[in-house]
Design a protein around this motif. Structure first.
Motif, PDB file in Angstrom:
ATOM      1  N   ILE A 192      42.387  44.575  37.291  1.00 40.22           N
ATOM      2  CA  ILE A 192      41.950  43.571  38.276  1.00 40.22           C
ATOM      3  C   ILE A 192      40.461  43.564  38.582  1.00 40.22           C
ATOM      4  N   THR A 193      39.623  42.448  38.573  1.00 42.13           N
ATOM      5  CA  THR A 193      38.332  42.444  38.922  1.00 42.13           C
ATOM      6  C   THR A 193      37.975  41.556  40.010  1.00 42.13           C
ATOM      7  N   GLY A 194      36.837  41.757  40.796  1.00 43.18           N
ATOM      8  CA  GLY A 194      36.734  40.744  42.017  1.00 43.18           C
ATOM      9  C   GLY A 194      37.670  41.291  43.063  1.00 43.18           C
ATOM     10  N   ASP A 195      37.779  40.743  44.129  1.00 42.79           N
ATOM     11  CA  ASP A 195      38.563  41.073  45.297  1.00 42.79           C
ATOM     12  C   ASP A 195      39.032  39.936  45.990  1.00 42.79           C
ATOM     13  N   ALA A 196      40.231  39.433  46.137  1.00 43.88           N
ATOM     14  CA  ALA A 196      40.916  38.201  46.678  1.00 43.88           C
ATOM     15  C   ALA A 196      40.938  38.360  48.252  1.00 43.88           C
ATOM     16  N   ASP A 227      36.964  34.973  44.778  1.00 48.19           N
ATOM     17  CA  ASP A 227      37.420  34.674  43.508  1.00 48.19           C
ATOM     18  C   ASP A 227      37.640  35.985  42.710  1.00 48.19           C
ATOM     19  N   HIS A 228      38.708  35.882  41.893  1.00 45.01           N
ATOM     20  CA  HIS A 228      39.135  37.325  41.252  1.00 45.01           C
ATOM     21  C   HIS A 228      39.804  36.868  39.867  1.00 45.01           C
ATOM     22  N   ASN A 229      40.079  37.829  39.213  1.00 42.49           N
ATOM     23  CA  ASN A 229      40.538  37.666  37.653  1.00 42.49           C
ATOM     24  C   ASN A 229      41.596  38.754  37.355  1.00 42.49           C
TER      25      ASN A 229
END
Length: 512
Positions: free
Chosen positions: A364-368, A485-487
């Motif tokens: 998981i990258t980014g942080d919701a 935003d995240h991915n």
């Protein structure tokens, strides 16, 4: 637009809450209405009921999941389920916040007594269960997790823990609840000059607002904070690339699950995802299901799953999920925008060769939850085609005519060499250091880079209002902020293909 996911049950209580908080506009899309509106106004004068509580725009809760470390494998499923329940509690509390503005305006203690207090008790009960599950499985639960039970209300423009500044470099937010910078109106009557509620910019939903957008020409070149999302490749080391072509979700695979963070939990994301690659990706998919699934990737050896929150144009369109959890029932409204292009590429390391990713590695990258968590894990770079040297993380770009909105994420590319996942879904992976090396004995693996390009008409922003904005789907309390935003990625390449990826990168070739 359809979706090939399991049919979801929407609890009656959720439908009732959503119905009370929504109205139809344009094409009939469900829109969360007037979240920040004052409950009592007398137009033509300054006589109205006001309270600090009425300034509360959202709910800010400590992220328990990111603080958990020692969770035995056999307790991971139970703990993830408890954390997903905690997310649902925040969503429910936010819905109550959004639908009780009249009561808040009449009682300055309403938010604390009726929303935050009960939420704290419910969260503490879950934390107690998490601690018990960890201890029963042979782990050692952190005794201090109880300190994370309490939540607070805060204005929409106030970042957490100095987690970034607003566009003019001044600290965002009102610390005192006095309405000076807390998202309140400047005229003292809750309305702007055209009669619309200023706090929601006339969109009728909890974000985005005008201040969430920036003209790309106003972004300074090469100014983005690069502590996260560093490109691993460079002039030295392993300089090759491997591009996998998996489409732009032509199969209309959407759901609001999150197999990595909330396995086995329906609507674990509370927002809708685009999926490319693996075609059997929902909360209930096992590794065996993923391995046996079809793939949208041209190379059939790549059954990896690549997914990200959808972008929507808030133009009144009623999408397939307008009444569903994860969609309109949780404030994610408008037309889903598919990328015009989705480039998925793996690159090498500036410091040497890369090693193969293990099968079923989860990243998981980014942080919701960056809006309330702060920007430590925020990662997405927003930009416009033709302006790629101007990138921003906490604003949506306004691009000139003919220029595409670009959404780029570079994943962590240092692996601990042992685990395909970790208790907080982060500790087994890390970003490269400034010199491109991996720290703490971690090994370099191919770095996944995803670049999404969208054809989006620039929203009109004027007089503190934004019309027809676009926004990333988010947890309701995150207010559709671009910083959330995240991915997500699960490696399901077969062994031969992964070896081909590694060999290509280490040889310095560009392969597909």
């Amino acid at each position: 637009m359809g979706r090939n996911t399991r049919k979801r049950r929407t609890p009656l209580a959720t439908k009732i809450v959503a119905g009370a908080a929504a109205l139809a506009v344009g094409g009939g899309g469900l829109v969360w209405a007037n979240f920040y509106a004052s409950a009592h106004e007398e137009h033509g004068g300054h006589n109205r009921t006001r309270s600090a509580a009425a300034q509360v725009a959202t709910i800010d809760c400590p992220d328990v999941g990111q603080q958990i470390r020692d969770v035995p494998d056999r307790a991971r499923g139970e703990v993830d389920g408890e954390l997903a329940t905690m997310d649902s509690q925040i969503t429910d509390a936010y819905q109550r916040l959004a639908t009780t503005r009249r009561a808040q305006a009449g009682d300055a203690q309403f938010v604390g007594n009726s929303i935050l207090g009960p939420l704290k008790e419910r969260r503490k009960a879950i934390i107690d269960r998490i601690q018990l599950e960890i201890d029963r499985a042979g782990g050692r639960a952190d005794d201090n997790l109880d300190e994370l039970a309490g939540c607070q209300g805060r204005p929409a423009d106030q970042m957490q823990n100095g987690g970034g500044q607003n566009g003019d470099g001044q600290d965002g937010g009102d610390q005192n609840g006095d309405g000076q910078n807390g998202g309140d109106d400047q005229n003292g009557d809750g309305r702007n000059g055209d009669g619309q509620n200023q706090d929601d910019n006339g969109n009728g939903v909890a974000g985005p607002v005008a201040d969430d957008f920036i003209d790309i020409n106003d972004v300074q070149p090469n100014s983005r904070d690069s502590r996260n999302g560093l490109a691993a490749n460079g002039d030295g080391g392993s300089t090759g690339t491997f591009t996998t072509e998996c489409g732009v979700n032509e199969n209309n695979l959407f759901n609001s699950d999150n197999l990595i963070a909330a396995p086995g939990v329906d609507n674990g994301a509370h927002h809708t995802h685009d999926y490319v690659g693996n075609q059997d990706n929902d909360a209930f998919s096992s590794d065996q299901d993923l391995a046996a699934a079809d793939t949208s990737c041209r190379n059939q050896g790549d059954k990896s799953t690549y997914y990200w929150p959808v972008l929507r144009l808030q133009d009144g369109t009623q999408e397939f999920d307008a009444g569903d959890q994860g969609g309109g029932a949780e404030g994610n409204i408008g037309k889903i925008l598919k990328p015009a292009q989705a480039e998925i590429k793996f690159v090498g390391s500036r410091q040497g060769d890369v090693v193969a990713m293990p099968k079923f590695l989860r990243v998981i990258t980014g942080d919701a939850k960056s809006f309330t968590n702060g920007d430590a894990n925020a990662n997405t770079s927003w930009s416009c085609s033709g302006f790629e040297d101007r990138q921003v993380t906490d604003k949506y770009p306004l691009c000139p005519e003919g220029s595409q909105v670009l959404r780029t994420i570079n994943f962590q590319s240092c692996w601990d060499g042992q685990n395909i996942d970790s208790a907080n879904h982060r500790d087994h992976m890390a970003f490269v250091q400034e010199d491109g090396s991996c720290a703490n004995g971690f090994q370099a693996v191919p770095q996944l880079q995803i670049r999404l390009a969208y054809d989006i008409p620039a929203p009109a922003v004027a007089n503190g209002q934004v019309q027809n904005p676009y926004a990333v789907d988010s947890f309701p309390e995150q207010l559709h902020k671009p910083i959330t935003d995240h991915n997500d990625f699960i490696n399901v390449m077969d062994e031969d293909l992964m070896n081909e990826v590694v060999d290509c990168i280490n040889r310095g070739e560009d392969c597909r």
